[in-house]
Motif scaffolding. Structure first.
Motif, mmCIF file in Angstrom:
data_model
loop_
_atom_site.group_PDB
_atom_site.id
_atom_site.type_symbol
_atom_site.label_atom_id
_atom_site.label_comp_id
_atom_site.label_asym_id
_atom_site.label_seq_id
_atom_site.Cartn_x
_atom_site.Cartn_y
_atom_site.Cartn_z
ATOM 1 N N ARG A 1 0.843 -1.210 0.000
ATOM 2 C CA ARG A 1 0.000 0.000 0.000
ATOM 3 C C ARG A 1 0.873 1.253 0.000
ATOM 4 O O ARG A 1 0.579 2.235 -0.682
ATOM 5 N N ARG A 2 1.951 1.214 0.787
ATOM 6 C CA ARG A 2 2.833 2.387 0.841
ATOM 7 C C ARG A 2 3.490 2.633 -0.520
ATOM 8 O O ARG A 2 3.587 3.778 -0.977
ATOM 9 N N ALA A 3 3.902 1.520 -1.177
ATOM 10 C CA ALA A 3 4.526 1.659 -2.501
ATOM 11 C C ALA A 3 3.539 2.274 -3.489
ATOM 12 O O ALA A 3 3.890 3.150 -4.304
ATOM 13 N N HIS A 4 2.292 1.833 -3.402
ATOM 14 C CA HIS A 4 1.247 2.365 -4.289
ATOM 15 C C HIS A 4 1.052 3.862 -4.037
ATOM 16 O O HIS A 4 0.987 4.666 -4.979
ATOM 17 N N ASP A 5 0.992 4.242 -2.759
ATOM 18 C CA ASP A 5 0.821 5.657 -2.415
ATOM 19 C C ASP A 5 1.996 6.496 -2.925
ATOM 20 O O ASP A 5 1.818 7.593 -3.466
ATOM 21 N N GLU A 6 3.207 5.958 -2.752
ATOM 22 C CA GLU A 6 4.404 6.682 -3.213
ATOM 23 C C GLU A 6 4.365 6.829 -4.734
ATOM 24 O O GLU A 6 4.731 7.874 -5.278
ATOM 25 N N ALA A 7 3.928 5.757 -5.426
ATOM 26 C CA ALA A 7 3.864 5.807 -6.892
ATOM 27 C C ALA A 7 2.821 6.829 -7.351
ATOM 28 O O ALA A 7 3.047 7.582 -8.305
ATOM 29 N N LEU A 8 1.681 6.866 -6.649
ATOM 30 C CA LEU A 8 0.636 7.843 -7.017
ATOM 31 C C LEU A 8 1.159 9.272 -6.847
ATOM 32 O O LEU A 8 0.973 10.123 -7.728
ATOM 33 N N ASP A 9 1.811 9.521 -5.727
ATOM 34 C CA ASP A 9 2.341 10.872 -5.479
ATOM 35 C C ASP A 9 3.380 11.248 -6.528
ATOM 36 O O ASP A 9 3.374 12.351 -7.063
ATOM 37 N N HIS A 10 4.270 10.291 -6.806
ATOM 38 C CA HIS A 10 5.359 10.606 -7.734
ATOM 39 C C HIS A 10 4.823 10.857 -9.148
ATOM 40 O O HIS A 10 5.195 11.830 -9.801
ATOM 41 N N THR A 11 3.946 9.964 -9.625
ATOM 42 C CA THR A 11 3.464 10.104 -11.009
ATOM 43 C C THR A 11 2.581 11.346 -11.169
ATOM 44 O O THR A 11 2.453 11.882 -12.271
ATOM 45 N N ALA A 12 1.992 11.804 -10.059
ATOM 46 C CA ALA A 12 1.153 13.001 -10.146
ATOM 47 C C ALA A 12 1.989 14.266 -10.334
ATOM 48 O O ALA A 12 1.505 15.278 -10.864
ATOM 49 N N SER A 13 3.257 14.233 -9.916
ATOM 50 C CA SER A 13 4.062 15.460 -9.992
ATOM 51 C C SER A 13 5.184 15.389 -11.033
ATOM 52 O O SER A 13 5.685 16.419 -11.474
ATOM 53 N N ARG A 14 5.559 14.202 -11.449
ATOM 54 C CA ARG A 14 6.688 14.067 -12.374
ATOM 55 C C ARG A 14 6.239 14.367 -13.812
ATOM 56 O O ARG A 14 5.302 13.732 -14.318
ATOM 57 N N MET A 15 6.923 15.334 -14.449
ATOM 58 C CA MET A 15 6.573 15.687 -15.832
ATOM 59 C C MET A 15 7.473 14.938 -16.799
ATOM 60 O O MET A 15 8.689 14.852 -16.607
ATOM 61 N N ILE A 16 6.872 14.372 -17.851
ATOM 62 C CA ILE A 16 7.626 13.777 -18.955
ATOM 63 C C ILE A 16 7.250 14.628 -20.166
ATOM 64 O O ILE A 16 6.149 14.489 -20.716
ATOM 65 N N GLY A 17 8.124 15.536 -20.557
ATOM 66 C CA GLY A 17 7.752 16.506 -21.599
ATOM 67 C C GLY A 17 6.595 17.347 -21.097
ATOM 68 O O GLY A 17 6.646 17.943 -20.024
#
Ligand SMILES: Cc1cc2nc3c(=O)[nH]c(=O)nc-3n(C[C@H](O)[C@H](O)[C@H](O)COP(=O)(O)OP(=O)(O)OC[C@H]3O[C@@H](n4cnc5c(N)ncnc54)[C@H](O)[C@@H]3O)c2cc1C
Length: 397
Positions: free
Chosen positions: A261-277
């Motif tokens: 669950r923690r990994a999922h939460d971390e992934a959600l937070d990261h993908t929400a802020s990380r820009m690819i182009g």
């Protein structure tokens, strides 16, 4: 914010929902402070157990009226606590888990006198507990245990080694499984409670692992243990070990679920802020597919874990099949989920100190201890075969 909707599932009562909130609040307010208060691994575990004892969390690891809240161990509570603690910190989960595993045989099979002596200090977090089954040549095959216990008057004399023992070096007592020889193999084992200060008991090696927690190899040389400190009867040792693992295996799954669950939460937070182009990572379809796979596996694992825990709490004498399924599926899926979270973090995912890097190390041992995945598969397959035979004998097709 972690998903809490599972707490509305019919497996739970109000006490479980309240417990989840209490433990989450306690962990949010205390775990970081305790971890930062010292760099010493042993001291961290001792302080975590003491604080959880004070907060009433360790009380769930033992039975009433010896410091616990319930007459029999409530497996849903154990799972909720482990899941919640693991989501915050792997070591906090470990410290709680050992208070349960290291007293489980006493809660389940101890005399009133043994329970009164050993359980209250563990419930209050003043003493740490350990479960000593594994030996250098008896890991997955616990029936091969060779540490011997020979009767001598009102005592037994114990000689031999145990290895990979969690809390080794800091526990106040060890539940030690020994060969008393009533029969060959599994039927010739017995269980003893051995206080750490017993003459002839020593720590001969500390073992370092990828996700640090206290582990040791123990040696017992002419250790004299009163026969009254044997749990159950001579020859009951294997039964006691398996009955204890029956309760605690689904809790290992719950710990894996918390890490996932923690990994999922971390992934959600990261993908929400990380820009690819021009795009957020979260808006790209491949990361979305990974997030969806993670979320689905998390719910499937939770269903198996809480099915097993609920079944035991309803009074089932054994839940070997359900517990093995829960442990195997949850730990294997958590490994994949955490790996996906690392992947989604890119280079940051393997940077030392990043939470997903820590989770990647934390999860690995859970697929090995308390029965490796391959051992769980054997248990599940045997149960399926037994069910087929029982059905045939009962006249079914
Ligand atoms: C971090 C950690 C904490 C631990 N804490 C404790 C503790 O507190 N108390 C305790 O008593 N022990 C503890 N252990 C020991 C743990 O229970 C054993 O490591 C585990 O049972 C596996 O035994 P082994 O390491 O001897 O591996 P082995 O028995 O040598 O097995 C190696 C591998 O072989 C495969 N395998 C084994 N048997 C079979 C089979 N029949 N069929 C197919 N494949 C098989 C599995 O993949 C297994 O992982 C801990 C271990 C670790 C890593």
């Amino acid at each position: 914010m972690p998903d809490r909707t599972f707490l509305d599932w019919p497996f739970f009562e109000k006490t479980h929902r309240d417990l989840a909130r209490t433990v989450d609040d306690w962990a949010s307010g205390n775990v970081h402070a305790i971890m930062s208060s010292t760099d010493d691994l042993d001291e961290r575990c001792i302080r975590l157990a003491a604080a959880m004892g004070q907060a009433g969390i360790c009380a769930h690891a033992v039975v009433a009226p010896y410091g616990g809240n319930t007459d029999i161990l409530d497996v849903r509570s154990l799972c909720i606590i482990r899941e919640t603690l693991a989501r915050h910190d792997g070591l906090a989960d470990f410290a709680f888990a050992m208070q349960g595993l290291g007293t489980g045989p006493i809660s389940l099979f101890g005399s009133d006198e043994t329970k009164a002596r050993f359980l209250p200090p563990v419930a209050s977090g003043k003493s740490l507990a350990a479960f000593a089954l594994t030996e250098p040549v008896a890991g997955s095959d616990a029936a091969a245990i060779s540490l011997s216990a020979v009767p001598d008057g009102k005592d037994y004399i114990l000689n031999g080694e145990k290895t990979w023992i969690s809390n080794g070096g800091i526990a106040g007592h060890y539940v030690v499984f020994a060969r008393t020889g009533e029969a060959p193999g599994a039927k010739g084992l017995s269980a003893f409670v051995v206080p750490a200060d017993t003459l002839g008991f020593e720590i001969v090696e500390r073992i370092d692992v990828i996700a640090p927690h206290p582990l040791a190899r123990l040696r017992l040389t002419d250790c004299r243990v009163p026969a009254a400190d044997m749990l159950g009867k001579p020859g009951d040792g294997f039964k006691i070990a398996m009955a204890t693992l029956d309760v605690f295996r689904s809790t290992v799954g719950a710990a894996a679920l918390g890490l996932a669950r923690r990994a999922h939460d971390e992934a959600l937070d990261h993908t929400a802020s990380r820009m690819i182009g021009e795009d957020r990572l979260a808006d790209l379809q491949m990361p979305q597919a990974m997030i969806a796979d993670m979320a689905t596996a998390i719910d499937a694992a939770a269903l198996l874990i809480y099915r097993a825990a609920w079944t035991k709490d309803q009074g089932a004498p054994r839940i070997s099949r359900e517990a093995s399924m829960a442990k195997m599926f949850a730990t294997e899926e958590a490994q994949k989920i955490i790996d996906m979270a690392v992947q989604l973090h890119g280079g940051e995912g393997v940077r030392s100190g990043n939470k997903v890097e820590e989770l990647y190390r934390d999860i690995r041992a859970l697929r090995i201890y308390e029965g490796a995945t391959e051992v769980q598969k054997i248990v599940i397959a045997r149960q399926a075969e037994d069910a087929r035979q029982a059905q045939r004998q009962g006249g079914g097709k």
